[in-house]
Design a protein around this motif. Structure first.
Motif, mmCIF file in Angstrom:
data_model
loop_
_atom_site.group_PDB
_atom_site.id
_atom_site.type_symbol
_atom_site.label_atom_id
_atom_site.label_comp_id
_atom_site.label_asym_id
_atom_site.label_seq_id
_atom_site.Cartn_x
_atom_site.Cartn_y
_atom_site.Cartn_z
ATOM 1 N N LEU A 55 -8.367 3.795 -7.006
ATOM 2 C CA LEU A 55 -8.493 3.075 -8.275
ATOM 3 C C LEU A 55 -7.155 2.907 -8.988
ATOM 4 N N ASN A 56 -6.143 3.635 -8.517
ATOM 5 C CA ASN A 56 -4.828 3.601 -9.163
ATOM 6 C C ASN A 56 -4.017 2.426 -8.622
ATOM 7 N N TYR A 163 -10.252 -7.489 -1.006
ATOM 8 C CA TYR A 163 -9.752 -7.541 0.376
ATOM 9 C C TYR A 163 -8.283 -7.131 0.442
ATOM 10 N N THR A 164 -7.466 -7.618 -0.504
ATOM 11 C CA THR A 164 -6.045 -7.248 -0.482
ATOM 12 C C THR A 164 -5.867 -5.742 -0.685
ATOM 13 N N LEU A 165 -6.728 -5.140 -1.503
ATOM 14 C CA LEU A 165 -6.671 -3.690 -1.706
ATOM 15 C C LEU A 165 -7.050 -2.946 -0.426
ATOM 16 N N ALA A 166 -8.095 -3.446 0.242
ATOM 17 C CA ALA A 166 -8.557 -2.800 1.471
ATOM 18 C C ALA A 166 -7.536 -2.943 2.597
ATOM 19 N N ALA A 167 -6.791 -4.041 2.590
ATOM 20 C CA ALA A 167 -5.818 -4.301 3.655
ATOM 21 C C ALA A 167 -4.513 -3.554 3.448
ATOM 22 N N ALA A 168 -4.310 -3.012 2.240
ATOM 23 C CA ALA A 168 -3.021 -2.412 1.893
ATOM 24 C C ALA A 168 -2.622 -1.276 2.823
ATOM 25 N N LEU A 289 -17.640 1.915 -6.420
ATOM 26 C CA LEU A 289 -17.707 1.597 -5.001
ATOM 27 C C LEU A 289 -16.310 1.628 -4.386
ATOM 28 N N ILE A 290 -15.339 1.047 -5.082
ATOM 29 C CA ILE A 290 -13.965 1.056 -4.588
ATOM 30 C C ILE A 290 -13.441 2.486 -4.513
ATOM 31 N N GLY A 291 -13.750 3.287 -5.528
ATOM 32 C CA GLY A 291 -13.277 4.661 -5.542
ATOM 33 C C GLY A 291 -13.841 5.487 -4.397
#
Length: 434
Positions: A55-56, A163-168, A289-291
């Motif tokens: 989340l950060n 998606y960009t967060l997941a791909a990081a 969910l993201i966390g």
């Protein structure tokens, strides 16, 4: 069997069992991850750290702004202006009323960024309009649901930000490139849906209504352009380097509030607390969910699941065409069972390394994945857009699912085009971001 193999089976097995038992997806991910942490002997505090770490992210701040922008524009009176503009643009073609549905969804999707919001906001108006033109209620509702998927392809889309967060963890993906890459795929989906609509209208002898009027077209465009400017603020601002994604989203929120209060006057100051309540509720679901997926993704990487899946696929075949087919089938099937944001977070770290190994762009995977999972929004048992379509039309879910069959085929055709002919749309981000 190795410890890693057993831990992988526990992680995925527990998760799937809980999902099929109808345990909420957040709890399913969290419980499966926690059990695996204990099995592997990893300090459970690592799970909390991964939760907070996911989340950060400064980029993640764009998500609440995009959601709020969509809420403000949906409530602000833009719906009627977009439909009026779409009528003047394509309403005079054979199958015009159906095409108006598709084009209005394209424009509205660029504002809401959500299939569900598109279907819920435009659906009642579009279904009634099409029925008055001679279309049956089942076809009208099915087309409304199918066209709403344009909303997650056409930028700005919060799912693309996710998606960009997941791909990081695998590679850096430019949200600006992803945004500009989404327009042609959205148009491709629109075109195939309009072609099928024209065929349906001709087959059922639905009369052509409306006449082309340049004057009326110009007038309706001027009325609609105030809302469309919100999208230009985001996309042009990011591409030109004027704003970051988060800054552009914040500016677009201010513009959307001004348009809703002053120009369209669809909202009042007293409505704003209710809109913020809706955004907070939706954002809470997305953020938790993201966390929690941070811990799940950490375990997938720790257990080398992406590498193992890649080895299995390449051991079965080295044919690029077949590997892409298998990846699409995987996304389509899982998209029918698990909600979209969750799958983006879970599948991206697994599929992206394989995609890059094939010499393909991560930008293309973002487009293909979003469309795959968008189709899942229209399928039982967890398709949220399918439920909304059923609610606004009064048609049973099982009936709608059957009526959607030709639309599934049409959308898969669009998916094939976007998978195997990436040059059709990748030239835009490649040209702008040399």
């Amino acid at each position: 069997m190795s410890t890693a193999a057993i831990a992988t089976l526990i992680l995925i097995g527990v998760f799937l069992v809980l999902v099929f038992l109808r345990v909420p997806i957040v709890y399913s991910i969290g419980i499966a991850s926690l059990i695996d942490f204990f099995y592997l002997g990893i300090n459970p505090m690592q799970m909390a750290l991964k939760f907070v770490g996911n989340l950060n992210s400064y980029t993640l701040l764009a998500v609440p702004f995009f959601i709020l922008m969509g809420e403000l524009m949906s409530a602000g009176g833009i719906t009627d202006t977009l439909i009026a503009f779409s009528k003047q643009l394509v309403g005079w073609f054979p199958g015009g009323a159906a095409m108006v549905n598709v084009v209005a969804s394209f424009f509205f999707g660029g504002i809401s960024g959500s299939s569900s919001a598109d279907c819920a906001s435009l659906g009642p108006i579009e279904i009634k309009m099409m029925e008055e033109q001679g279309y049956d209620r089942e076809f009208s509702t099915s087309l409304t649901m199918a066209s709403s998927v344009e909303g997650i392809l056409v930028p700005p889309s919060q799912n693309m930000v996710i998606y960009t967060l997941a791909a990081a963890g695998v590679t850096t993906v430019s949200i600006g490139q992803l945004f500009v890459a989404g327009y042609i795929p959205g148009a491709v989906l629109s075109i195939v849906l309009m072609i099928y609509s024209a065929y349906y209208a001709r087959k059922h002898k639905i009369p052509v209504t409306g006449k082309f009027s340049p004057k009326a077209l110009g007038k309706s465009f001027i009325s609609a352009v105030w809302g469309l400017l919100a999208v230009l603020i985001v996309v042009v601002g990011v591409i030109a380097g004027i704003f970051t994604t988060t800054e552009s989203a914040a500016v677009a929120v201010v513009w959307s509030l001004f348009v809703g209060l002053v120009i369209y006057r669809g909202i009042k100051l007293s409505d704003i607390p209710h809109l913020f309540h809706n955004v907070t509720t939706m954002l809470g679901k997305v953020l938790i969910l993201i966390g929690v997926s941070g811990a799940f993704t950490y375990l997938l990487t720790y257990l080398k699941v992406p590498e193992n899946v890649s080895k299995v696929m390449f051991s079965l075949t080295s044919n690029k065409f077949l590997i892409l087919l298998m990846l699409n089938l995987l996304m389509l099937v899982l998209g029918c069972l698990i909600e979209m944001a969750c799958l983006i977070l879970m599948l991206t770290p697994v599929i992206l390394p394989i995609w890059v190994a094939l010499g393909l762009s991560p930008i293309q995977l973002g487009i293909v994945m979003v469309l795959n999972l968008g189709i899942g929004l229209l399928t039982p048992p967890v398709g949220s857009t399918l439920f909304i379509g059923s609610a606004i039309s009064g048609i049973k879910i099982e009936t709608l699912a059957k009526k959607m069959a030709p639309f599934y085929i049409v959308m898969v055709i669009a998916l094939i085009i976007l998978t195997y002919f990436p040059d059709l749309y990748m030239w835009i981000p490649n040209m702008l971001y040399k």
